[in-house]
Scaffold this active site. Structure first.
Site, mmCIF file in Angstrom:
data_model
loop_
_atom_site.group_PDB
_atom_site.id
_atom_site.type_symbol
_atom_site.label_atom_id
_atom_site.label_comp_id
_atom_site.label_asym_id
_atom_site.label_seq_id
_atom_site.Cartn_x
_atom_site.Cartn_y
_atom_site.Cartn_z
ATOM 1 N N LYS A 43 0.858 -1.191 0.000
ATOM 2 C CA LYS A 43 0.000 0.000 0.000
ATOM 3 C C LYS A 43 0.892 1.239 0.000
ATOM 4 O O LYS A 43 1.783 1.364 0.838
ATOM 5 C CB LYS A 43 -0.891 -0.010 1.234
ATOM 6 C CG LYS A 43 -1.789 1.211 1.354
ATOM 7 C CD LYS A 43 -2.831 1.011 2.439
ATOM 8 C CE LYS A 43 -2.455 1.541 3.795
ATOM 9 N NZ LYS A 43 -2.390 2.994 3.917
ATOM 10 N N ASP A 79 -3.462 4.388 -1.799
ATOM 11 C CA ASP A 79 -4.400 4.793 -0.740
ATOM 12 C C ASP A 79 -4.339 6.305 -0.546
ATOM 13 O O ASP A 79 -3.767 6.793 0.428
ATOM 14 C CB ASP A 79 -4.017 4.044 0.550
ATOM 15 C CG ASP A 79 -4.993 4.312 1.688
ATOM 16 O OD1 ASP A 79 -6.149 4.679 1.418
ATOM 17 O OD2 ASP A 79 -4.582 4.157 2.859
ATOM 18 N N LYS A 103 -7.243 8.169 -0.705
ATOM 19 C CA LYS A 103 -8.554 8.553 -0.150
ATOM 20 C C LYS A 103 -9.114 9.792 -0.830
ATOM 21 O O LYS A 103 -9.342 10.832 -0.190
ATOM 22 C CB LYS A 103 -8.456 8.768 1.365
ATOM 23 C CG LYS A 103 -7.967 7.531 2.121
ATOM 24 C CD LYS A 103 -8.038 7.736 3.618
ATOM 25 C CE LYS A 103 -7.579 6.525 4.400
ATOM 26 N NZ LYS A 103 -6.151 6.211 4.311
ATOM 27 N N ASP A 111 -13.415 14.865 -3.291
ATOM 28 C CA ASP A 111 -13.469 16.184 -3.947
ATOM 29 C C ASP A 111 -14.737 16.213 -4.788
ATOM 30 O O ASP A 111 -15.548 15.277 -4.707
ATOM 31 C CB ASP A 111 -12.197 16.371 -4.800
ATOM 32 C CG ASP A 111 -11.787 17.838 -4.913
ATOM 33 O OD1 ASP A 111 -12.678 18.686 -5.128
ATOM 34 O OD2 ASP A 111 -10.584 18.133 -4.788
ATOM 35 N N THR A 141 -11.060 5.362 11.290
ATOM 36 C CA THR A 141 -11.144 4.706 12.610
ATOM 37 C C THR A 141 -10.592 5.603 13.712
ATOM 38 O O THR A 141 -10.758 5.317 14.888
ATOM 39 C CB THR A 141 -10.408 3.350 12.610
ATOM 40 O OG1 THR A 141 -9.154 3.543 11.962
ATOM 41 C CG2 THR A 141 -11.178 2.276 11.907
ATOM 42 N N ARG A 186 3.067 -1.327 10.767
ATOM 43 C CA ARG A 186 4.215 -1.378 11.682
ATOM 44 C C ARG A 186 4.610 -2.755 12.200
ATOM 45 O O ARG A 186 5.813 -2.988 12.403
ATOM 46 C CB ARG A 186 3.968 -0.372 12.822
ATOM 47 C CG ARG A 186 4.081 1.068 12.315
ATOM 48 C CD ARG A 186 3.425 2.066 13.225
ATOM 49 N NE ARG A 186 1.976 1.911 13.216
ATOM 50 C CZ ARG A 186 1.135 2.716 13.884
ATOM 51 N NH1 ARG A 186 1.623 3.707 14.588
ATOM 52 N NH2 ARG A 186 -0.150 2.513 13.818
HETATM 53 O O1 C5P Z 1 1.039 0.400 11.212
HETATM 54 P P1 C5P Z 1 -0.402 -0.058 11.126
HETATM 55 O O2 C5P Z 1 -0.570 -1.542 10.918
HETATM 56 O O3 C5P Z 1 -1.237 0.467 12.277
HETATM 57 O O4 C5P Z 1 -0.881 0.650 9.784
HETATM 58 C C1 C5P Z 1 -2.140 0.525 9.247
HETATM 59 C C2 C5P Z 1 -2.236 1.240 7.943
HETATM 60 O O5 C5P Z 1 -3.618 1.301 7.645
HETATM 61 C C3 C5P Z 1 -1.726 2.681 7.924
HETATM 62 O O6 C5P Z 1 -1.229 2.936 6.599
HETATM 63 C C4 C5P Z 1 -2.953 3.501 8.191
HETATM 64 O O7 C5P Z 1 -2.909 4.778 7.599
HETATM 65 C C5 C5P Z 1 -4.020 2.661 7.501
HETATM 66 N N1 C5P Z 1 -5.395 2.844 7.973
HETATM 67 C C6 C5P Z 1 -5.804 2.656 9.290
HETATM 68 N N2 C5P Z 1 -7.109 2.847 9.642
HETATM 69 C C7 C5P Z 1 -8.000 3.196 8.716
HETATM 70 C C8 C5P Z 1 -7.607 3.369 7.391
HETATM 71 C C9 C5P Z 1 -6.284 3.171 7.055
HETATM 72 O O8 C5P Z 1 -4.997 2.301 10.132
HETATM 73 N N3 C5P Z 1 -9.273 3.340 9.056
#
Ligand code: C5P
Length: 235
Positions: free
Chosen positions: A34, A61, A63, A66, A121, A211
């Site tokens: 992503k 991604d 998002k 507009d 979220t 992460r």
């Molecule tokens: O590091 P982690 O596993 O928390 O990353 C989750 C990824 O999903 C990040 O790129 C974050 O921006 C994305 N994301 C999220 N919650 C959402 C939409 C996208 O954590 N509702």
């Protein structure tokens, strides 16, 4: 050959060099990747080509949110980059989502999957009140239904919302779930988390993980372990 794994690794990296260094530690047979606004803003579209040449399918991604004409042109431009999946905000409304779908009807060849973010979220019940919006779950279901009616291929949702969305929209809606953590992983700032097995069992088709893989000492190994945990669980 597209990966059959449901895992999408979020390359949340500050520049092209770090994004590609991370990608080079991952097996494109075990995940997709992503590219979000941080890496795309720093590196530009060239990073997408470089990931493709390494064998990865890319979820762009950004998002989009507009007016319909602007989003349609952005979606067409992203389709020309041959990305596999693309995100938009369902809050852009029916006209915006339908314009995005229509623009892809004019594109020859494979087109990206369109997935709509319902609510971020990070929004709390307090934020919903402040914005004058109904409670979180009600609004998530309303926006998921709007996205489905407007021609989206799927929605981005927490594992906790997956079952309700699946029962409302049926099997023809892809569910893409972030906030995935294996037992023992650091939660970081995620609040509503699920293990990869739980997320799949709750109905998610694709799992976005950042992460726990990208900050691991050996990202390739952390990814292999997650894939193995899904295989062992038979999901
Ligand atoms: O590091 P982690 O596993 O928390 O990353 C989750 C990824 O999903 C990040 O790129 C974050 O921006 C994305 N994301 C999220 N919650 C959402 C939409 C996208 O954590 N509702």
């Amino acid at each position: 050959m597209p990966s059959s794994s449901p895992l999408i690794v979020a390359l949340d990296c500050p520049c092209e060099k770090s994004g590609l260094t991370m990608a080079d530690q991952l097996d494109p047979g075990l995940c997709r990747v992503k590219v979000g606004s941080e890496l795309f803003s720093a590196a530009g579209p060239g990073v997408i080509d470089k990931l493709h040449s390494r064998g990865f399918q890319v979820f762009l991604d950004l998002k989009f949110h507009d007016i319909p004409a602007t989003v349609a042109k952005a979606v067409a431009a992203a389709a020309r980059m041959n990305v596999w999946m693309l995100s938009l905000h369902a809050q852009g409304g029916h006209s915006m989502l339908a314009a995005a779908r229509r623009t892809l009807e004019e594109v020859a060849g494979p087109v990206p999957l369109l997935v709509a973010v319902t609510l971020l979220t990070s929004l709390s019940p307090g934020d919903m009140k402040e914005l004058g919006l109904p409670p979180l779950r009600e609004q998530v279901l309303r926006l998921a239904s709007l996205a489905h009616r407007s021609g989206m291929d799927g929605v981005v949702c927490s594992a906790g919302d997956a079952t309700a969305i699946r029962s409302q929209l049926g099997p023809d809606c892809l569910l893409v779930t972030p906030g995935v953590r294996s037992p023992g992983n650091n939660l970081h700032d995620q609040r509503r988390i699920a293990s990869p097995q739980e997320a799949v069992q709750l109905g998610s088709d694709y799992l976005v993980v950042g992460r726990p893989v990208t900050l691991a000492k050996r990202p390739g190994r952390a990814l292999e372990d997650m894939v193995a945990s899904l295989d062992v669980a038979g999901v």
